[in-house]
Design a protein around this motif. Sequence first.
Motif, PDB file in Angstrom:
ATOM      1  N   MET A  56      75.889 -61.635  -1.111  1.00  0.00           N
ATOM      2  CA  MET A  56      76.356 -60.690  -2.085  1.00  0.00           C
ATOM      3  C   MET A  56      75.273 -59.623  -2.253  1.00  0.00           C
ATOM      4  O   MET A  56      74.109 -59.960  -2.429  1.00  0.00           O
ATOM      5  CB  MET A  56      76.608 -61.431  -3.390  1.00  0.00           C
ATOM      6  N   LYS A  57      75.630 -58.376  -2.197  1.00  0.00           N
ATOM      7  CA  LYS A  57      74.674 -57.281  -2.283  1.00  0.00           C
ATOM      8  C   LYS A  57      74.624 -56.740  -3.709  1.00  0.00           C
ATOM      9  O   LYS A  57      75.646 -56.637  -4.384  1.00  0.00           O
ATOM     10  CB  LYS A  57      75.076 -56.165  -1.319  1.00  0.00           C
ATOM     11  N   THR A  58      73.413 -56.416  -4.172  1.00  0.00           N
ATOM     12  CA  THR A  58      73.219 -55.800  -5.476  1.00  0.00           C
ATOM     13  C   THR A  58      72.041 -54.836  -5.365  1.00  0.00           C
ATOM     14  O   THR A  58      71.377 -54.783  -4.321  1.00  0.00           O
ATOM     15  CB  THR A  58      72.989 -56.871  -6.577  1.00  0.00           C
ATOM     16  N   ASN A  59      71.779 -54.069  -6.399  1.00  0.00           N
ATOM     17  CA  ASN A  59      70.695 -53.090  -6.380  1.00  0.00           C
ATOM     18  C   ASN A  59      69.685 -53.396  -7.483  1.00  0.00           C
ATOM     19  O   ASN A  59      70.035 -53.985  -8.507  1.00  0.00           O
ATOM     20  CB  ASN A  59      71.246 -51.674  -6.595  1.00  0.00           C
ATOM     21  N   ILE A  60      68.463 -52.942  -7.273  1.00  0.00           N
ATOM     22  CA  ILE A  60      67.445 -53.027  -8.311  1.00  0.00           C
ATOM     23  C   ILE A  60      67.696 -51.882  -9.290  1.00  0.00           C
ATOM     24  O   ILE A  60      67.918 -50.742  -8.876  1.00  0.00           O
ATOM     25  CB  ILE A  60      66.032 -52.950  -7.691  1.00  0.00           C
ATOM     26  N   ILE A  61      67.686 -52.207 -10.589  1.00  0.00           N
ATOM     27  CA  ILE A  61      67.967 -51.210 -11.621  1.00  0.00           C
ATOM     28  C   ILE A  61      66.832 -51.192 -12.643  1.00  0.00           C
ATOM     29  O   ILE A  61      66.031 -52.127 -12.718  1.00  0.00           O
ATOM     30  CB  ILE A  61      69.302 -51.507 -12.339  1.00  0.00           C
ATOM     31  N   ASN A  62      66.732 -50.106 -13.410  1.00  0.00           N
ATOM     32  CA  ASN A  62      65.770 -50.023 -14.507  1.00  0.00           C
ATOM     33  C   ASN A  62      66.301 -50.773 -15.716  1.00  0.00           C
ATOM     34  O   ASN A  62      67.471 -50.626 -16.095  1.00  0.00           O
ATOM     35  CB  ASN A  62      65.502 -48.573 -14.894  1.00  0.00           C
ATOM     36  N   ILE A  63      65.433 -51.579 -16.322  1.00  0.00           N
ATOM     37  CA  ILE A  63      65.748 -52.291 -17.557  1.00  0.00           C
ATOM     38  C   ILE A  63      64.549 -52.053 -18.477  1.00  0.00           C
ATOM     39  O   ILE A  63      63.536 -52.739 -18.368  1.00  0.00           O
ATOM     40  CB  ILE A  63      65.970 -53.798 -17.317  1.00  0.00           C
ATOM     41  N   GLY A  64      64.653 -51.050 -19.342  1.00  0.00           N
ATOM     42  CA  GLY A  64      63.515 -50.673 -20.176  1.00  0.00           C
ATOM     43  C   GLY A  64      62.386 -50.180 -19.294  1.00  0.00           C
ATOM     44  O   GLY A  64      62.577 -49.310 -18.453  1.00  0.00           O
ATOM     45  N   SER A  86      60.875 -52.084 -17.156  1.00  0.00           N
ATOM     46  CA  SER A  86      60.842 -52.996 -16.015  1.00  0.00           C
ATOM     47  C   SER A  86      62.001 -52.699 -15.079  1.00  0.00           C
ATOM     48  O   SER A  86      62.799 -51.804 -15.324  1.00  0.00           O
ATOM     49  CB  SER A  86      60.953 -54.448 -16.496  1.00  0.00           C
ATOM     50  N   GLN A  87      62.078 -53.454 -14.017  1.00  0.00           N
ATOM     51  CA  GLN A  87      63.207 -53.379 -13.098  1.00  0.00           C
ATOM     52  C   GLN A  87      63.803 -54.768 -12.970  1.00  0.00           C
ATOM     53  O   GLN A  87      63.143 -55.766 -13.206  1.00  0.00           O
ATOM     54  CB  GLN A  87      62.783 -52.875 -11.712  1.00  0.00           C
ATOM     55  N   GLY A  88      65.065 -54.814 -12.594  1.00  0.00           N
ATOM     56  CA  GLY A  88      65.728 -56.094 -12.431  1.00  0.00           C
ATOM     57  C   GLY A  88      66.986 -55.943 -11.602  1.00  0.00           C
ATOM     58  O   GLY A  88      67.266 -54.871 -11.067  1.00  0.00           O
ATOM     59  N   ILE A  89      67.710 -57.035 -11.490  1.00  0.00           N
ATOM     60  CA  ILE A  89      69.000 -57.003 -10.800  1.00  0.00           C
ATOM     61  C   ILE A  89      70.047 -57.606 -11.723  1.00  0.00           C
ATOM     62  O   ILE A  89      69.729 -58.393 -12.618  1.00  0.00           O
ATOM     63  CB  ILE A  89      68.978 -57.783  -9.463  1.00  0.00           C
ATOM     64  N   ILE A  90      71.282 -57.229 -11.508  1.00  0.00           N
ATOM     65  CA  ILE A  90      72.395 -57.849 -12.222  1.00  0.00           C
ATOM     66  C   ILE A  90      72.917 -58.962 -11.329  1.00  0.00           C
ATOM     67  O   ILE A  90      73.258 -58.747 -10.164  1.00  0.00           O
ATOM     68  CB  ILE A  90      73.497 -56.828 -12.535  1.00  0.00           C
ATOM     69  N   ILE A  91      72.949 -60.177 -11.880  1.00  0.00           N
ATOM     70  CA  ILE A  91      73.445 -61.324 -11.128  1.00  0.00           C
ATOM     71  C   ILE A  91      74.930 -61.470 -11.443  1.00  0.00           C
ATOM     72  O   ILE A  91      75.297 -61.644 -12.602  1.00  0.00           O
ATOM     73  CB  ILE A  91      72.677 -62.605 -11.498  1.00  0.00           C
ATOM     74  N   PRO A  92      75.792 -61.397 -10.440  1.00  0.00           N
ATOM     75  CA  PRO A  92      77.233 -61.497 -10.693  1.00  0.00           C
ATOM     76  C   PRO A  92      77.599 -62.817 -11.388  1.00  0.00           C
ATOM     77  O   PRO A  92      77.007 -63.867 -11.120  1.00  0.00           O
ATOM     78  CB  PRO A  92      77.845 -61.432  -9.288  1.00  0.00           C
ATOM     79  N   SER A  93      78.562 -62.739 -12.289  1.00  0.00           N
ATOM     80  CA  SER A  93      78.953 -63.912 -13.084  1.00  0.00           C
ATOM     81  C   SER A  93      79.441 -65.064 -12.210  1.00  0.00           C
ATOM     82  O   SER A  93      79.252 -66.225 -12.556  1.00  0.00           O
ATOM     83  CB  SER A  93      80.021 -63.533 -14.108  1.00  0.00           C
ATOM     84  N   VAL A  94      80.024 -64.776 -11.054  1.00  0.00           N
ATOM     85  CA  VAL A  94      80.487 -65.851 -10.169  1.00  0.00           C
ATOM     86  C   VAL A  94      79.309 -66.712  -9.709  1.00  0.00           C
ATOM     87  O   VAL A  94      79.424 -67.939  -9.614  1.00  0.00           O
ATOM     88  CB  VAL A  94      81.298 -65.294  -8.976  1.00  0.00           C
ATOM     89  N   LEU A  95      78.158 -66.089  -9.452  1.00  0.00           N
ATOM     90  CA  LEU A  95      76.977 -66.855  -9.053  1.00  0.00           C
ATOM     91  C   LEU A  95      76.420 -67.656 -10.222  1.00  0.00           C
ATOM     92  O   LEU A  95      76.004 -68.799 -10.059  1.00  0.00           O
ATOM     93  CB  LEU A  95      75.899 -65.923  -8.502  1.00  0.00           C
TER      94      LEU A  95
END
Length: 82
Positions: free
Chosen positions: A1-9, A11-20
């Motif tokens: 499953m592909k996702t992107n690194i995003i800004n969170i305040g 810091s940076q992070g990723i959104i983990i899909p709810s299915v995972l």
Amino acid sequence: MKTNIINIGNSQGIIIPSVLLRKLNLSFKSSVEVEVENGSIIIKPVPRQGWAEAAIQMNVAEDDKPLLEDSMTDFNKEEWTW
């Protein structure tokens, strides 16, 4: 499953899909262990601590009995279709 690194305040992070998250039985504020291994980021669930010991102590104190008696009636046993 592909996702992107995003800004969170700141810091940076990723959104983990709810299915995972569901597959790992994780939810908001679940504890996880994050480590780097062979060039990959590994995220592992951290099991709740102390539950096994607490269950043993409850059993020793005989404080693990059901709060309600079994409510199975003759109707439930014989007439109800499960």
